[in-house]
Design an enzyme around this catalytic site. Structure first.
Site, PDB file in Angstrom:
ATOM      1  N   ASN A   7       0.819  -1.145   0.048  1.00 32.65           N
ATOM      2  CA  ASN A   7       0.017  -0.056  -0.043  1.00 32.65           C
ATOM      3  C   ASN A   7       0.851   1.306   0.045  1.00 32.65           C
ATOM      4  O   ASN A   7       1.656   1.296   0.927  1.00 32.65           O
ATOM      5  CB  ASN A   7      -0.795  -0.023   1.161  1.00 32.65           C
ATOM      6  CG  ASN A   7      -1.695   1.287   1.410  1.00 32.65           C
ATOM      7  OD1 ASN A   7      -1.227   2.433   1.214  1.00 32.65           O
ATOM      8  ND2 ASN A   7      -3.161   0.933   1.674  1.00 32.65           N
ATOM      9  N   HIS A  10       0.908   6.186   1.728  1.00 31.41           N
ATOM     10  CA  HIS A  10       1.721   7.198   2.519  1.00 31.41           C
ATOM     11  C   HIS A  10       2.921   7.841   1.928  1.00 31.41           C
ATOM     12  O   HIS A  10       3.431   8.645   2.554  1.00 31.41           O
ATOM     13  CB  HIS A  10       2.176   6.586   4.016  1.00 31.41           C
ATOM     14  CG  HIS A  10       0.992   6.108   4.812  1.00 31.41           C
ATOM     15  ND1 HIS A  10       0.070   7.169   4.988  1.00 31.41           N
ATOM     16  CD2 HIS A  10       0.594   5.201   5.426  1.00 31.41           C
ATOM     17  CE1 HIS A  10      -0.901   6.845   5.968  1.00 31.41           C
ATOM     18  NE2 HIS A  10      -0.532   5.530   6.128  1.00 31.41           N
ATOM     19  N   HIS A  52      -5.564   3.584  -2.050  1.00 32.07           N
ATOM     20  CA  HIS A  52      -7.002   3.918  -1.683  1.00 32.07           C
ATOM     21  C   HIS A  52      -7.055   5.401  -1.922  1.00 32.07           C
ATOM     22  O   HIS A  52      -6.571   6.360  -1.524  1.00 32.07           O
ATOM     23  CB  HIS A  52      -7.021   3.978   0.117  1.00 32.07           C
ATOM     24  CG  HIS A  52      -8.204   4.427   0.657  1.00 32.07           C
ATOM     25  ND1 HIS A  52      -8.314   4.388   2.040  1.00 32.07           N
ATOM     26  CD2 HIS A  52      -9.475   4.451   0.205  1.00 32.07           C
ATOM     27  CE1 HIS A  52      -9.804   4.537   2.339  1.00 32.07           C
ATOM     28  NE2 HIS A  52     -10.323   4.646   1.152  1.00 32.07           N
ATOM     29  N   ARG A  54      -9.315   8.008  -1.711  1.00 33.61           N
ATOM     30  CA  ARG A  54     -10.445   8.617  -0.633  1.00 33.61           C
ATOM     31  C   ARG A  54     -11.317   9.748  -1.166  1.00 33.61           C
ATOM     32  O   ARG A  54     -10.546  10.504  -1.911  1.00 33.61           O
ATOM     33  CB  ARG A  54      -9.796   9.112   0.735  1.00 33.61           C
ATOM     34  CG  ARG A  54      -8.585   8.033   1.575  1.00 33.61           C
ATOM     35  CD  ARG A  54      -8.363   8.592   2.572  1.00 33.61           C
ATOM     36  NE  ARG A  54      -9.567   8.696   3.700  1.00 33.61           N
ATOM     37  CZ  ARG A  54      -9.566   7.852   4.779  1.00 33.61           C
ATOM     38  NH1 ARG A  54      -8.835   6.963   5.083  1.00 33.61           N
ATOM     39  NH2 ARG A  54     -10.621   8.277   5.410  1.00 33.61           N
ATOM     40  N   ARG A  58      -6.881  12.820   0.162  1.00 36.15           N
ATOM     41  CA  ARG A  58      -5.930  13.640   1.020  1.00 36.15           C
ATOM     42  C   ARG A  58      -4.479  13.075   0.654  1.00 36.15           C
ATOM     43  O   ARG A  58      -3.526  13.582   1.038  1.00 36.15           O
ATOM     44  CB  ARG A  58      -6.227  12.988   2.646  1.00 36.15           C
ATOM     45  CG  ARG A  58      -6.188  11.514   3.154  1.00 36.15           C
ATOM     46  CD  ARG A  58      -6.213  11.516   4.446  1.00 36.15           C
ATOM     47  NE  ARG A  58      -7.613  11.521   4.957  1.00 36.15           N
ATOM     48  CZ  ARG A  58      -8.238  11.095   5.991  1.00 36.15           C
ATOM     49  NH1 ARG A  58      -7.290  10.301   6.794  1.00 36.15           N
ATOM     50  NH2 ARG A  58      -9.287  11.245   6.420  1.00 36.15           N
ATOM     51  N   GLU A  79      -8.478   0.251  -3.263  1.00 37.18           N
ATOM     52  CA  GLU A  79      -9.228   0.541  -2.097  1.00 37.18           C
ATOM     53  C   GLU A  79     -10.403   1.516  -2.357  1.00 37.18           C
ATOM     54  O   GLU A  79     -10.071   2.774  -2.573  1.00 37.18           O
ATOM     55  CB  GLU A  79      -8.436   0.693  -0.774  1.00 37.18           C
ATOM     56  CG  GLU A  79      -7.781  -0.349  -0.275  1.00 37.18           C
ATOM     57  CD  GLU A  79      -6.814  -0.100   1.129  1.00 37.18           C
ATOM     58  OE1 GLU A  79      -7.379   1.213   1.504  1.00 37.18           O
ATOM     59  OE2 GLU A  79      -6.346  -0.762   1.399  1.00 37.18           O
ATOM     60  N   THR A 110      -8.079   3.903   8.036  1.00 35.56           N
ATOM     61  CA  THR A 110      -9.200   3.091   8.065  1.00 35.56           C
ATOM     62  C   THR A 110      -9.350   2.535   9.058  1.00 35.56           C
ATOM     63  O   THR A 110      -8.306   1.594   9.643  1.00 35.56           O
ATOM     64  CB  THR A 110      -9.152   2.091   6.983  1.00 35.56           C
ATOM     65  OG1 THR A 110      -8.933   2.712   5.607  1.00 35.56           O
ATOM     66  CG2 THR A 110     -10.710   1.450   6.729  1.00 35.56           C
ATOM     67  N   GLU A 160     -10.708  -9.278   3.082  1.00 37.40           N
ATOM     68  CA  GLU A 160      -9.612  -8.964   3.745  1.00 37.40           C
ATOM     69  C   GLU A 160      -9.804  -8.798   5.125  1.00 37.40           C
ATOM     70  O   GLU A 160     -10.693  -7.756   5.502  1.00 37.40           O
ATOM     71  CB  GLU A 160      -8.935  -7.575   3.161  1.00 37.40           C
ATOM     72  CG  GLU A 160      -7.624  -7.154   3.788  1.00 37.40           C
ATOM     73  CD  GLU A 160      -7.007  -6.246   3.020  1.00 37.40           C
ATOM     74  OE1 GLU A 160      -6.999  -5.857   1.822  1.00 37.40           O
ATOM     75  OE2 GLU A 160      -6.244  -5.123   3.815  1.00 37.40           O
ATOM     76  N   HIS A 200      -3.664  -4.089   7.653  1.00 37.41           N
ATOM     77  CA  HIS A 200      -3.840  -2.965   8.708  1.00 37.41           C
ATOM     78  C   HIS A 200      -2.892  -3.254  10.042  1.00 37.41           C
ATOM     79  O   HIS A 200      -3.077  -4.148  10.774  1.00 37.41           O
ATOM     80  CB  HIS A 200      -5.200  -2.627   9.171  1.00 37.41           C
ATOM     81  CG  HIS A 200      -5.229  -1.170   9.360  1.00 37.41           C
ATOM     82  ND1 HIS A 200      -5.874  -0.232   8.425  1.00 37.41           N
ATOM     83  CD2 HIS A 200      -5.142  -0.534  10.655  1.00 37.41           C
ATOM     84  CE1 HIS A 200      -5.729   0.747   9.271  1.00 37.41           C
ATOM     85  NE2 HIS A 200      -5.257   0.751  10.422  1.00 37.41           N
TER      86      HIS A 200
END
Ligand code: PXP
Length: 260
Positions: A7, A10, A52, A54, A58, A79, A110, A160, A200
């Site tokens: 992922n 970040h 993801h 969103r 962001r 995602e 999340t 998941e 996660h």
């Protein structure tokens, strides 16, 4: 062998901290570029790339997702929230898979699993639309028997399991119970015919236990790998996690006893 979905949200978080208003997502001084990171991660053995998109944009931007679609050679996992706008976007993008997650504007990341029991009509619509387009749907849920069975009833091929509660409890008294919940959830998912992923809060320490959860197909990991990459570079960070996920090596892991 357990697969690694990286992922890269970040990486975009760092870029947006400085270049939110830049009007572009890469080029010139705009850095770091999540697409470049994804390509380097693939070279180091990442089995798929997860982003993801969103609602509040962001971190990852639409242009990042389209550039990934055009450039990566593994699999793109999008995602997304279960909304008409995101379903429309996914149908245009055609990622290999979507992972449906709950989305709450105030959360830092999340925070809980998707309530597929309480949102069964919306989730079913999404699963059916993706299936018709040849896209796999994964549902990001807590390891709760009702959520797992309902995911299967709704026709989702993948789930998941949310490992956040386990990761938070890792250094405390609740760890054993959370680990057991994940193991039971994974076994139930497998019995229901679901492909079982997890994600996660997975890091270089808890992976030694997470990897022992039965029936795992893929782990989606972001924060710990991106953080480590600041010190080691993304290639080393991906290789190290892959090795910890599959300490016996790919051949031994896939052949069971490794005695071929
Ligand atoms: N899987 C899902 C569905 C997520 O929402 C996230 C967080 O964005 C992750 C995996 C990765 O979590 P982490 O960044 O804590 O590794």
């Amino acid at each position: 062998m357990i697969l690694l979905g990286l992922n890269i949200d970040h990486c975009a978080t760092v870029r947006q901290a400085r270049y939110r208003e830049a009007g572009s997502t890469c080029g010139g001084p705009i850095e770091p570029d999540p697409v470049t990171l994804a390509l380097l991660a693939e070279q180091a053995g990442a089995d798929g790339i997860t982003v993801h998109l969103r609602e509040d944009r962001r971190h990852i931007q639409e242009r990042d997702v389209w550039r990934l679609r055009e450039s990566i050679s593994t699999r793109l996992n999008l995602e997304m929230a279960c909304t008409p706008a995101m379903i429309e976007f996914a149908l245009k993008l055609k990622p290999e898979s979507v992972c449906v997650v709950p989305e709450n504007r105030a959360e830092v990341s999340t925070e809980g699993g998707l309530d597929v029991v309480g949102n069964s009509d919306r989730v079913r619509e999404c699963v059916e639309a993706m299936k018709a387009a040849g896209i796999i749907t994964s549902l990001f849920i807590d390891p709760d028997p009702m959520q797992i069975e309902t995911s299967s009833e709704l026709g989702a091929p993948w789930i998941e399991l949310h490992t956040g509660s386990y990761a938070n409890a890792f250094h405390g008294a609740g760890r054993k119970a959370e680990y057991k919940r994940l193991c039971l959830g994974a076994s139930l998912g497998h019995q229901c015919g679901l492909t079982v992923n997890a994600g996660h809060g997975i890091n270089y320490v808890n992976i030694s236990e997470v990897r022992t959860i039965p029936h795992l197909h893929e782990l989606n990991i972001g924060h710990s790998i991106i953080s480590r990459a600041l010190f080691t570079g993304i290639g080393e960070a991906v290789r190290e996690m892959h090795q910890r996920m599959n300490p016996a090596g790919p051949r031994a892991a896939s052949s069971g006893s490794g005695s071929a």
